[in-house]
Design an enzyme around this catalytic site. Structure first.
Site, short mmCIF file in Angstrom:
data_model
loop_
_atom_site.label_atom_id
_atom_site.label_comp_id
_atom_site.label_asym_id
_atom_site.label_seq_id
_atom_site.Cartn_x
_atom_site.Cartn_y
_atom_site.Cartn_z
N SER A 22 0.82 -1.22 0.00
CA SER A 22 0.00 0.00 0.00
C SER A 22 0.85 1.25 0.00
CB SER A 22 -0.91 0.00 1.23
OG SER A 22 -0.14 0.04 2.42
N ASN A 109 -2.01 -2.42 13.11
CA ASN A 109 -3.45 -2.13 13.08
C ASN A 109 -3.79 -0.83 13.80
OD1 ASN A 109 -3.51 -4.61 11.86
ND2 ASN A 109 -4.72 -5.64 13.44
N THR A 154 -38.92 28.55 -9.73
CA THR A 154 -39.25 27.19 -9.30
C THR A 154 -39.53 26.41 -10.57
OG1 THR A 154 -41.64 27.62 -9.11
CG2 THR A 154 -40.30 28.01 -7.14
N HIS A 155 -39.14 25.14 -10.60
CA HIS A 155 -39.29 24.31 -11.80
C HIS A 155 -38.56 24.93 -12.99
CE1 HIS A 155 -42.39 22.09 -9.59
NE2 HIS A 155 -42.89 23.27 -9.26
N SER A 276 -12.71 26.88 -27.40
CA SER A 276 -12.94 25.69 -28.22
C SER A 276 -11.83 25.55 -29.25
CB SER A 276 -14.29 25.82 -28.94
OG SER A 276 -14.41 24.89 -29.98
N LYS A 282 -16.28 30.65 -28.84
CA LYS A 282 -16.69 30.03 -27.59
C LYS A 282 -15.86 30.50 -26.39
CE LYS A 282 -19.34 27.27 -27.07
NZ LYS A 282 -19.23 25.81 -27.24
N ASN A 284 -16.08 28.90 -22.59
CA ASN A 284 -16.78 27.84 -21.88
C ASN A 284 -16.53 27.89 -20.37
OD1 ASN A 284 -17.63 26.79 -24.38
ND2 ASN A 284 -15.73 25.62 -24.58
N GLU A 289 -18.24 23.15 -14.94
CA GLU A 289 -18.62 21.84 -15.46
C GLU A 289 -17.80 20.73 -14.82
OE1 GLU A 289 -20.02 23.45 -19.87
OE2 GLU A 289 -18.11 22.39 -19.65
N TYR A 316 -9.73 -6.01 12.75
CA TYR A 316 -9.11 -5.52 11.53
C TYR A 316 -9.15 -6.59 10.45
CZ TYR A 316 -5.85 -3.47 8.24
OH TYR A 316 -5.30 -2.95 7.10
N GLN A 321 -7.41 -1.83 3.97
CA GLN A 321 -6.32 -1.15 3.28
C GLN A 321 -6.87 -0.25 2.17
OE1 GLN A 321 -2.42 -3.13 2.59
NE2 GLN A 321 -2.93 -2.90 0.42
N LYS A 324 -8.01 4.18 2.52
CA LYS A 324 -7.27 5.43 2.32
C LYS A 324 -7.34 5.92 0.88
CE LYS A 324 -4.16 3.26 4.57
NZ LYS A 324 -5.12 2.44 5.35
#
Length: 463
Positions: A22, A109, A154-155, A276, A282, A284, A289, A316, A321, A324
């Site tokens: 690890s 451990n 709303t919506h 772009s 463009k 962006n 995003e 344990y 392992q 993490k």
């Protein structure tokens, strides 16, 4: 030779070594591992469990390893499996037989449980500081745009007038809850597990409180089996991170929509936008995003650790392992998103004129027109029906409520007086919403004061 090789008659396969190791993930905890070992060695010496001179020799050897690691002079190996065995192997190479006494009274451990908690306490505080920075930016923008009127939705349809400041303060509330979740989770991280041993404690007369005090822990774990097998603190961090990322994603979704030509509410700074490869016009909102996309990644980290832990018997198990990699990935992702999102937001330019322009056409003052009738004694349901017919009439005739003549208004209800058009002006609709938590200037002043007090209370708690 492995430090645990005594039980075995043959060496491990290279496949086993690679699969079992690890170090690629846990080497980032070298500082926590070394500091934990130094505290453990000091305690062993103070308690007379190992000779005092060996304790000093071990601490000095670990200090030299820490200094070399900080300088990038060490190369950790797969053969030593993990950060704990790498550090112990280096120590024995440097100081000889005394180094073999370091692991007295502990197990990997409880050692990894200690390192992981120490690392995540530090990481959680870093996230808290970054969320606090974001809150400061939002509060500054909210004060700047306290009176910038915009359509509330709303919506995703126009609903009622609010202000940009009020809208931003909704996110202040979300992120303030996130901050308190991290602070609260940190309290349960603050339990020192070293001394739990492999699962059943130790027969040596160790002083767990001494180690906890040196390492900055407020408490020690209460049960040795739970001490080595508990990963609730990581799950809480992942849960808080997932909610934080959800809030960031919602904010990013709105920024992306507002940044579109159809809305035109916000212009992103060139430094936080991209172009772009084929379309030269463009600009962006890639940061927004990406934050929106990375939210799913953090969700995945939470689900992964929940799934890892759900079927494990005490105490344990090697499955742990995997804890993490998921938690560190979420920590790195959250920090990266906050580091990009906060300056992106602070440098954005909001188009007040466009927001005012977009107030027309959505009948945002329809509820206020109904309220006007209610104030004249008309039951709300009847008023609702009258305004509904008026809206339908306006749609057919391409008008807004504000465009109707007094004759047109009274044709729907004789309760409309000459003051109705003044009553349903957007500014007046907004300022009448004085309820606590509302968008009026008075209510916003209170909200801004409360937000400032919240930030100051957190600052006094942390600093």
């Amino acid at each position: 030779m492995k430090l645990w090789q005594g039980r075995f008659q043959k060496g491990t396969s290279s496949i086993t070594e690679d699969f079992n190791s690890s170090i690629a993930v846990d080497q980032r905890m070298y500082r926590e591992d070394i500091l934990g070992s130094m505290a453990h060695a000091r305690m062993l010496g103070e308690c007379g469990i190992i000779p005092g001179e060996d304790s000093v020799l071990i601490i000095n050897g670990l200090q030299s390893i820490l200094e070399d690691a900080d300088k990038g002079l060490l190369e950790f190996t797969v053969e030593a499996e993990d950060i704990h065995m790498n550090v112990e192997t280096l120590l024995i190479e440097r100081i000889g037989e005394a180094g073999k006494r370091l692991h007295t009274g502990r197990s990997r451990n409880d050692q990894v449980a200690l390192d992981f908690r120490m690392y995540m306490k530090k990481g959680t505080r870093e996230v808290e500081d970054m969320v606090l920075d974001l809150l400061r930016v939002i509060l500054d923008l909210a004060k700047e745009h306290k009176d910038t009127i915009m359509a509330g939705y709303t919506h995703l349809q126009k609903a009622q007038p609010v202000t940009l400041g009020h809208h931003l303060m909704a996110y202040f509330q979300m992120f303030s809850r996130d901050l308190t979740r991290f602070i609260d989770s940190e309290k349960r991280m603050d339990h020192m597990p070293l001394g739990s041993g492999a699962l059943a404690g130790t027969t040596y007369p160790i002083d767990r409180y001494m180690v906890a005090a040196e390492l900055g822990f407020g408490k020690i774990t209460e049960n040795s089996m739970d001490g080595v097998s508990d990963r609730d603190f990581a799950l809480e961090f992942l849960g808080a991170s997932s909610i934080l990322m959800m809030h960031l994603s919602r904010f990013c979704e709105e920024i992306i929509i507002w940044n579109s030509n159809e809305f035109g509410y916000v212009e992103m700074d060139d430094a936080f936008s991209t172009g772009s490869s084929i379309m030269p016009q463009k600009k962006n909102p890639d940061i927004a995003e990406l934050v929106r996309g990375k939210t799913g990644r953090v969700y995945g980290d939470l689900v992964a650790l929940l799934t890892i832990m759900k079927g494990l018997p005490l105490a344990y198990n090697k499955d742990m392992q995997e804890d993490k990699e998921t938690t560190f990935d979420a920590l790195d992702t959250v920090k990266a998103c906050l580091a990009a999102f906060t300056p992106m937001l602070s440098t954005a330019t909001f188009n007040k004129d466009r927001m005012m322009e977009k107030l027309r056409g959505g009948f945002l003052n329809a509820t206020d027109a109904a309220d006007y009738l209610v104030m004249q004694g008309v039951p709300f349901r009847s008023a609702h029906e009258v305004i509904g017919r008026m809206v339908n009439y306006c749609i057919i005739n391409g008008k807004a409520l504000d465009d109707l003549s007094q004759d047109e208004l009274t044709s729907f209800s004789d309760k409309f007086g000459n003051d109705i058009l003044e009553f349903i002006k957007m500014e007046n609709c907004l300022q009448r919403r004085k309820t606590y938590g509302g968008p009026s200037s008075a209510a916003m002043d209170t909200a801004i004061d409360n937000a400032r007090n919240f930030i100051e209370s957190i600052e006094s708690l942390k600093y």
